[in-house]
Write a protein that holds these residues in place. Structure first.
Motif, PDB file in Angstrom:
ATOM      1  N   GLN A 208       0.829  -1.203   0.000  1.00  0.00           N
ATOM      2  CA  GLN A 208       0.000   0.000   0.000  1.00  0.00           C
ATOM      3  C   GLN A 208       0.868   1.259   0.000  1.00  0.00           C
ATOM      4  OE1 GLN A 208      -2.368  -0.956   3.457  1.00  0.00           O
ATOM      5  NE2 GLN A 208      -4.079  -1.654   2.194  1.00  0.00           N
TER       6      GLN A 208
ATOM      7  N   ALA B  46       0.988   3.953  -3.082  1.00  0.00           N
ATOM      8  CA  ALA B  46       0.674   5.369  -2.844  1.00  0.00           C
ATOM      9  C   ALA B  46       1.831   6.259  -3.284  1.00  0.00           C
ATOM     10  CB  ALA B  46       0.360   5.592  -1.371  1.00  0.00           C
TER      11      ALA B  46
ATOM     12  N   SER C  80      -4.919   8.596  -5.510  1.00  0.00           N
ATOM     13  CA  SER C  80      -5.139   7.287  -4.903  1.00  0.00           C
ATOM     14  C   SER C  80      -6.621   7.118  -4.601  1.00  0.00           C
ATOM     15  CB  SER C  80      -4.345   7.159  -3.603  1.00  0.00           C
ATOM     16  OG  SER C  80      -2.980   7.189  -3.856  1.00  0.00           O
TER      17      SER C  80
END
Length: 74
Positions: A28, A32, A42
């Motif tokens: 993650q 991002a 995002s």
């Protein structure tokens, strides 16, 4: 400053030792970061996004079958 950075093999070794939850957090984080670098927005985990689906579109399925049958008949 050079001593602050790990080499790629060292980093990979460290990543392999992470728990599954920690690996997901890394994915993650990297996603991002890449999105930021590319100027992409995002997705917000709390937001609802509308997505098209072919389900419940019987008319479209019938039309497509009709077109395919016409093409086969040629």
């Amino acid at each position: 400053m050079q001593g602050c950075f790990m080499s790629n093999p060292e980093l990979l070794t460290q990543l392999r030792q992470l728990s599954n939850d920690e690996k997901v957090e890394m994915i993650q984080f990297l996603t991002a970061e890449l999105a930021k670098e590319k100027g992409l927005k995002s997705l917000d985990n709390g937001a609802v996004y509308r997505a098209w689906s072919p389900y419940d579109y019987d008319d479209a399925a019938h039309k497509l079958m009709s077109l395919l049958e016409q093409e086969e008949a040629k």
